[in-house]
Design a protein around this motif. Structure first.
Motif, PDB file in Angstrom:
ATOM      1  N   THR A 276       0.451  -1.558   0.112  1.00 40.74           N
ATOM      2  CA  THR A 276      -0.019  -0.001  -0.078  1.00 40.74           C
ATOM      3  C   THR A 276       1.147   0.756  -0.016  1.00 40.74           C
ATOM      4  O   THR A 276       2.233   1.520   0.525  1.00 40.74           O
ATOM      5  CB  THR A 276      -0.704  -0.168   1.316  1.00 40.74           C
ATOM      6  OG1 THR A 276      -0.324   0.066   2.885  1.00 40.74           O
ATOM      7  CG2 THR A 276      -1.609  -0.960   1.305  1.00 40.74           C
ATOM      8  N   SER A 277       0.233   2.135  -0.100  1.00 37.84           N
ATOM      9  CA  SER A 277       1.335   3.120  -0.354  1.00 37.84           C
ATOM     10  C   SER A 277       1.565   3.987   1.093  1.00 37.84           C
ATOM     11  O   SER A 277       3.201   4.536   1.294  1.00 37.84           O
ATOM     12  CB  SER A 277       0.688   4.746  -0.574  1.00 37.84           C
ATOM     13  OG  SER A 277      -1.018   4.905   0.017  1.00 37.84           O
ATOM     14  N   GLU A 278       0.805   3.937   1.909  1.00 39.46           N
ATOM     15  CA  GLU A 278       0.967   3.844   3.468  1.00 39.46           C
ATOM     16  C   GLU A 278       2.995   2.363   3.682  1.00 39.46           C
ATOM     17  O   GLU A 278       3.741   3.449   4.536  1.00 39.46           O
ATOM     18  CB  GLU A 278       0.405   3.051   4.213  1.00 39.46           C
ATOM     19  CG  GLU A 278      -1.028   4.459   4.642  1.00 39.46           C
ATOM     20  CD  GLU A 278      -1.695   3.751   3.676  1.00 39.46           C
ATOM     21  OE1 GLU A 278      -1.817   2.880   2.807  1.00 39.46           O
ATOM     22  OE2 GLU A 278      -2.722   4.893   3.553  1.00 39.46           O
ATOM     23  N   CYS A 279       2.521   1.186   3.168  1.00 40.63           N
ATOM     24  CA  CYS A 279       3.413   0.784   3.590  1.00 40.63           C
ATOM     25  C   CYS A 279       4.900   0.655   2.587  1.00 40.63           C
ATOM     26  O   CYS A 279       6.205   1.203   2.814  1.00 40.63           O
ATOM     27  CB  CYS A 279       3.366  -0.620   2.962  1.00 40.63           C
ATOM     28  SG  CYS A 279       2.518  -1.465   3.603  1.00 40.63           S
ATOM     29  N   ALA A 280       4.690   1.578   1.628  1.00 38.59           N
ATOM     30  CA  ALA A 280       6.018   2.770   1.219  1.00 38.59           C
ATOM     31  C   ALA A 280       6.404   3.650   1.517  1.00 38.59           C
ATOM     32  O   ALA A 280       7.750   3.638   1.479  1.00 38.59           O
ATOM     33  CB  ALA A 280       5.410   3.297  -0.929  1.00 38.59           C
ATOM     34  N   GLN A 281       5.721   4.367   2.086  1.00 41.60           N
ATOM     35  CA  GLN A 281       5.584   5.526   3.432  1.00 41.60           C
ATOM     36  C   GLN A 281       6.460   5.673   4.625  1.00 41.60           C
ATOM     37  O   GLN A 281       8.006   5.243   4.147  1.00 41.60           O
ATOM     38  CB  GLN A 281       5.316   6.060   3.460  1.00 41.60           C
ATOM     39  CG  GLN A 281       5.172   7.861   4.459  1.00 41.60           C
ATOM     40  CD  GLN A 281       6.380   8.829   3.365  1.00 41.60           C
ATOM     41  OE1 GLN A 281       5.915   8.602   2.395  1.00 41.60           O
ATOM     42  NE2 GLN A 281       7.468   8.858   4.204  1.00 41.60           N
ATOM     43  N   LYS A 282       6.508   4.376   4.915  1.00 43.96           N
ATOM     44  CA  LYS A 282       6.816   3.338   6.224  1.00 43.96           C
ATOM     45  C   LYS A 282       8.475   3.030   5.329  1.00 43.96           C
ATOM     46  O   LYS A 282       9.158   3.523   6.667  1.00 43.96           O
ATOM     47  CB  LYS A 282       6.526   2.524   6.479  1.00 43.96           C
ATOM     48  CG  LYS A 282       5.416   2.504   7.704  1.00 43.96           C
ATOM     49  CD  LYS A 282       4.393   1.831   7.632  1.00 43.96           C
ATOM     50  CE  LYS A 282       2.755   2.329   8.764  1.00 43.96           C
ATOM     51  NZ  LYS A 282       2.038   0.974   9.414  1.00 43.96           N
ATOM     52  N   LEU A 283       8.815   1.923   3.856  1.00 50.40           N
ATOM     53  CA  LEU A 283      10.317   1.943   3.646  1.00 50.40           C
ATOM     54  C   LEU A 283      10.746   2.830   3.534  1.00 50.40           C
ATOM     55  O   LEU A 283      12.139   2.512   3.706  1.00 50.40           O
ATOM     56  CB  LEU A 283       9.086   0.586   2.476  1.00 50.40           C
ATOM     57  CG  LEU A 283      10.666   0.254   1.841  1.00 50.40           C
ATOM     58  CD1 LEU A 283      11.210  -0.655   2.895  1.00 50.40           C
ATOM     59  CD2 LEU A 283       9.920  -0.398   0.166  1.00 50.40           C
ATOM     60  N   LYS A 284      10.242   4.118   2.736  1.00 46.72           N
ATOM     61  CA  LYS A 284      11.241   5.086   2.346  1.00 46.72           C
ATOM     62  C   LYS A 284      11.187   5.069   3.796  1.00 46.72           C
ATOM     63  O   LYS A 284      12.714   6.134   4.360  1.00 46.72           O
ATOM     64  CB  LYS A 284      10.001   6.475   2.228  1.00 46.72           C
ATOM     65  CG  LYS A 284      10.704   8.026   1.772  1.00 46.72           C
ATOM     66  CD  LYS A 284      12.111   7.332   1.322  1.00 46.72           C
ATOM     67  CE  LYS A 284      12.229   8.944   0.893  1.00 46.72           C
ATOM     68  NZ  LYS A 284      13.427   9.147   0.294  1.00 46.72           N
ATOM     69  N   GLN A 285      10.866   5.688   5.801  1.00 46.00           N
ATOM     70  CA  GLN A 285      11.763   6.207   6.151  1.00 46.00           C
ATOM     71  C   GLN A 285      12.509   5.304   7.059  1.00 46.00           C
ATOM     72  O   GLN A 285      13.306   5.747   6.815  1.00 46.00           O
ATOM     73  CB  GLN A 285      10.457   6.720   7.490  1.00 46.00           C
ATOM     74  CG  GLN A 285       8.982   7.665   7.185  1.00 46.00           C
ATOM     75  CD  GLN A 285      10.147   8.590   6.612  1.00 46.00           C
ATOM     76  OE1 GLN A 285      11.341   8.926   8.063  1.00 46.00           O
ATOM     77  NE2 GLN A 285       9.951   9.787   5.959  1.00 46.00           N
ATOM     78  N   LEU A 286      11.984   4.298   6.851  1.00 44.79           N
ATOM     79  CA  LEU A 286      12.727   2.992   7.647  1.00 44.79           C
ATOM     80  C   LEU A 286      14.128   3.148   6.597  1.00 44.79           C
ATOM     81  O   LEU A 286      15.136   2.336   7.189  1.00 44.79           O
ATOM     82  CB  LEU A 286      12.521   1.737   7.478  1.00 44.79           C
ATOM     83  CG  LEU A 286      13.654   0.583   7.353  1.00 44.79           C
ATOM     84  CD1 LEU A 286      13.652   0.648   9.582  1.00 44.79           C
ATOM     85  CD2 LEU A 286      12.805  -0.959   6.879  1.00 44.79           C
TER      86      LEU A 286
END
Length: 86
Positions: A10-20
């Protein structure tokens, strides 16, 4: 990154991955999960894989989608597990 349909694509997961990965020099290899009858999990669809890849690229991340291999012998991503003979 093993993609599970509507679980981590999901887009939320993409954002979390970017932050990680913030501040790390890396490359992300997306791998659609292959079905395993016992798990009930399904890999992301081709369209969802493409969309997730684009979301990550739009965030400035380096991304490829791994070529799928090994499903014919249950040796693909998500399929490797111990099997028992009855």
């Amino acid at each position: 990154y093993a993609l599970i349909n509507r679980f981590n694509d999901t887009s939320e997961c993409a954002q979390k991955l970017k932050q990680l990965l913030k501040g790390m020099q890396c490359h992300i290899n997306l791998i659609p999960l292959n079905s395993v009858c016992e798990s009930g999990l399904k890999g992301s669809t081709v369209d969802r894989v493409k969309a997730f890849k684009k979301m990550l690229e739009d965030k400035g991340l380096s991304v490829t989608v791994r070529r799928e291999m090994g499903a014919d012998i249950s040796g693909a991503c998500g399929q490797l597990r111990r099997s028992y003979l009855k």
